[in-house]
Design a protein around this motif. Structure first.
Motif, PDB file in Angstrom:
ATOM      1  N   VAL A 102       4.036 -56.832  14.159  1.00  0.00           N
ATOM      2  CA  VAL A 102       4.318 -57.063  15.274  1.00  0.00           C
ATOM      3  C   VAL A 102       5.334 -58.224  15.436  1.00  0.00           C
ATOM      4  O   VAL A 102       4.754 -59.072  14.699  1.00  0.00           O
ATOM      5  N   PHE A 105       7.739 -64.614  15.350  1.00  0.00           N
ATOM      6  CA  PHE A 105       6.549 -64.535  14.683  1.00  0.00           C
ATOM      7  C   PHE A 105       6.152 -63.238  14.400  1.00  0.00           C
ATOM      8  O   PHE A 105       6.449 -62.341  15.013  1.00  0.00           O
ATOM      9  N   THR A 137       2.972 -61.035  13.038  1.00  0.00           N
ATOM     10  CA  THR A 137       1.660 -60.717  13.096  1.00  0.00           C
ATOM     11  C   THR A 137       1.081 -59.228  12.583  1.00  0.00           C
ATOM     12  O   THR A 137       2.026 -58.398  13.013  1.00  0.00           O
ATOM     13  N   THR A 138       0.225 -59.251  11.717  1.00  0.00           N
ATOM     14  CA  THR A 138      -0.309 -57.942  11.329  1.00  0.00           C
ATOM     15  C   THR A 138      -1.813 -58.127  11.213  1.00  0.00           C
ATOM     16  O   THR A 138      -2.181 -59.005  10.812  1.00  0.00           O
ATOM     17  N   SER A 139      -2.560 -56.969  11.656  1.00  0.00           N
ATOM     18  CA  SER A 139      -3.925 -56.911  11.478  1.00  0.00           C
ATOM     19  C   SER A 139      -4.453 -56.156  10.294  1.00  0.00           C
ATOM     20  O   SER A 139      -3.835 -54.795  10.529  1.00  0.00           O
ATOM     21  N   MET A 195      -0.606 -64.007   9.536  1.00  0.00           N
ATOM     22  CA  MET A 195       0.535 -64.375  10.692  1.00  0.00           C
ATOM     23  C   MET A 195       1.409 -65.431  10.164  1.00  0.00           C
ATOM     24  O   MET A 195       1.105 -66.182   9.093  1.00  0.00           O
TER      25      MET A 195
END
Lengths: 301, 386
Positions: free
Chosen positions: B24, B71, B73-75, B83
């Motif tokens: 994201v 930024f 971000t990935t889970s 991050m």
């Protein structure tokens, strides 16, 4: 020997994976400031926590305005099989920001119409077209002037069908942009005795709603809104659906989405009959509109 | 057989792995202009001559893209995230700097969260919570901490934090180990080279990509909050580092802060202590290689004002820092700054800002006198988030 081993692996892997399919991941979210939707949110958590892997979120202002917090939330939502958004704030955030993951909203009355066009978005609106049409019929407010935006076609169709069943005429105008609002509303005011607003923010919030309010008040033509906010801000009628029915309907739909049963029902639904009809007491008195004295009607001051 | 086994293992691993994690992207842009800045430079001729200037009034006017940040971000799973923040800064005719502000793997378990990589240090409150332009109503951060100390303080290492519920009180503890501050870039013997008005006045550039010695810099922060006082907390922080290549010279930082919100007011006050030992860079200023800084800033925002349906946030800030020899002798470097302004939320994600600042700065030179800069500036900015 080698080829036999690999072939056996290919054959067995799908079966092994199916047998060990992990619990589905559901994110259930509500706007942290939306106290009215908290019971429904907690109810859904109670139902799904024992059955699925549930991530719960009470949306904070920082998660909308701070890109770091927003990115963290969205990256977690992207890992889910389904995002369930309860109430307006969560629904608006989810349908606007989440991509590639099915979003199901519950009990929302204001949702941007453009986002409803996505096939991955489905939902149960927080108002009952049936109850509102009953109210229009009882108060003899037809014909109905329906203003809606692209994305709200299924709701417009429900209004048309319900009105037809009750012998009410409907004049509908699809409003694609802000500049189309004024001519559409003026046209409806000439041909209808009540203006029905489908819940796009373009129509029911901000400058658009103020424009409709000014023109309908000066023409003494009532507005049918969606929920309590609309009625307390100048609409004559709104709807508060039955909470237990809403929860039961939401659970049925969520289950069918998780079981990937396409065609289990329409993608967008409104609440069923059996809720409360909200009526603006001040406008009713001003226009001498007499609502029945029964429990189905609630006067909002 | 080994090849077949390896193929089977890889095939099995691929089939068992979750779908590819999605990244994201969010971000921000900060655009600034200073229509008016007026400063008076004074000092003994022997000092000013070294910089090729004389006493003068300096008028500034400039526009800049202060920062553009992205930024990612990935889970990776429920417990693990990656991050990263990549920020372009000071964009003019050419791109000046591209900074990886942070980039870490985050893992959560047992109520604790660990981060490994380039991390923003849990030191004080401002550093982690109010550094970015979209996090504060002001245009610039407090002058001393941003110009001299460098914000955000981010370094390569690991940190672990965990909240502990003690009735209505939540005590959050963070500990970390990082490479640490090193000597001034281009030098192995000085830590803060205040003898020359250059970038070495700041120690922000002393944090590099590696460690200057075998010593690991470490620190901790304790934060206490009460359930009855949401968005309010008090805390203390400590940082311990050896800055020189031999690992003998000490640099320490201490911080105490109060963040309180009530009735629409948001108050933040932070005290800062810096202490460096065996730093010949400061000898000509303080008369001692051992120096310390004591100072604070306090900032008050009001967040519940609405004008014409736009949220308007007025704010004021004052800071006062004193830098001197530990032994108390010699001259004292002093910085005070009084600033105030207003931020207006134009539409969702777009904020316009105005700021006025009044600065006083004094840097002593042993036996020669003090260099002084005093003046004011006005600035306008637009901050966009996406």
């Amino acid at each position: 020997m080698r080829s036999c081993l690999l072939a056996a692996l290919f054959v067995c892997l799908p079966a092994l994976q199916a047998a060990e399919e992990p619990a589905r991941r559901i994110a259930v979210m509500v706007d942290g400031a939306d106290r009215a939707e908290r019971d429904l949110y907690l109810g859904l958590l109670q139902i799904y926590r024992p059955r699925e892997r549930v991530l719960s979120y009470e949306l904070q202002e920082a998660q909308r305005s701070d890109p770091i917090a927003k990115g963290r939330l969205l990256s977690a939502l992207q890992t889910c099989d389904l995002v369930v958004a309860v109430g307006n704030g969560a629904a608006e955030f989810a349908v606007s920001e989440v991509e590639d993951v099915p979003v199901y909203f519950v009990d929302a009355t204001v949702v941007p119409g453009r986002s409803l066009e996505a096939a991955s978005v489905s939902g149960l609106f927080g108002y009952s077209v049936e109850d509102l049409l009953d109210a229009v019929k009882v108060l003899r407010l037809g014909p109905v002037g329906l203003a809606y935006t692209p994305g709200y076609e299924p709701v417009a169709e429900l209004v048309r069908q319900g009105a037809s069943a009750r012998g009410l005429a409907v004049v509908a105008r699809k409003i694609g942009s802000a500049k189309e609002l004024a001519p559409a509303v003026r046209s409806l005011l000439e041909r209808a005795r009540v203006i029905w607003l489908a819940g796009d923010p373009l129509l029911v919030r901000g400058a658009g709603f103020e424009f409709v309010q000014e023109n309908t008040l000066s023409a003494a033509i009532p507005v049918v809104g969606s929920g309590a906010w609309d009625v307390s801000h100048g609409a004559l009628l709104g709807s508060a659906p039955n909470a237990a029915q809403q929860e039961a309907e939401a659970v049925r739909t969520i289950d069918s989405i998780l079981q990937r049963r396409p065609g289990a029902g329409p993608r967008l639904k409104t609440a069923g009959r059996g809720g409360v009809i909200l009526i603006n007491a001040a406008l009713a008195a001003r226009w001498k509109v007499r609502a029945p004295e029964d429990a189905r009607w609630r006067r909002v001051r | 057989m080994r090849k077949t086994t390896a193929a089977a293992v890889i095939l099995g691993a691929l089939c068992a792995s979750p779908a590819a994690a999605k990244v994201v992207f969010t971000g921000y842009g900060d655009f600034q202009t200073t229509p008016e800045g007026d400063f008076r430079l004074d000092g003994p001729p022997s000092v000013l001559n070294r910089f090729g200037v004389g006493p003068a009034n300096i008028t500034t006017r400039s526009s800049t893209i202060n920062a553009l940040g992205l930024f990612a971000t990935t889970s990776l799973n429920d417990q693990t995230r990656l991050m990263m923040d990549v920020t372009y800064k000071n964009i003019g005719a050419t791109v000046n700097t591209l900074t990886v502000q942070y980039a870490f793997v985050e893992f959560s378990d047992f109520g604790a969260t660990g981060r490994f990589g380039k991390i923003t240090l849990p030191f004080g409150w401002y550093n982690q919570n109010r550094f970015y332009p979209f996090q504060h109503a002001s245009i610039t951060a407090p002058t001393f901490t941003s110009v001299v100390l460098g914000l955000p303080i981010a370094d390569i290492g690991a940190t672990v934090g965990r909240p502990f519920e003690l009735g209505d009180v939540t005590l959050t503890a963070d500990v970390y180990g990082v490479n640490g501050f090193a000597s001034t870039p281009g030098s192995t013997t000085t830590f803060r080279d205040t003898g020359f008005l250059s970038s070495n006045l700041s120690i922000a550039n002393n944090i590099g990509s590696g460690d200057n010695n075998h010593d690991v810099a470490f620190g901790a922060r304790l934060d206490a909050s009460h359930a009855a006082l949401p968005n309010s907390s008090v805390g203390v922080s400590y940082y311990h580092d050896r800055w020189d290549p031999s690992g003998h010279s000490l640099f320490q930082m201490g911080n105490a802060y109060l963040h309180a919100t009530a009735g629409g007011f948001d108050l933040l006050a932070e005290y800062l202590l810096l202490n460096a030992k065996n730093d010949p860079g400061a000898l000509s200023n303080f008369g001692s290689p051992n120096w310390r800084t004591d100072g604070f800033f306090t900032e008050l925002n009001y967040t519940k004002l609405e004008v014409a349906k736009h949220q308007v946030t007025p704010w004021v800030r004052y800071e006062d820092y004193l830098n001197h020899a530990v032994e108390g002798s010699g001259g004292k470097e002093r910085l005070t700054d009084f600033a105030g302004g207003v931020a207006v939320a134009l539409i969702d994600g777009v904020t316009a800002k105005f700021q006025g600042s009044d600065l006083y700065y004094r840097l002593p030179f042993q036996g020669q006198g003090d260099l002084k800069i005093q003046g004011y500036s006005f600035a306008l900015a637009v901050t966009v988030t996406f």
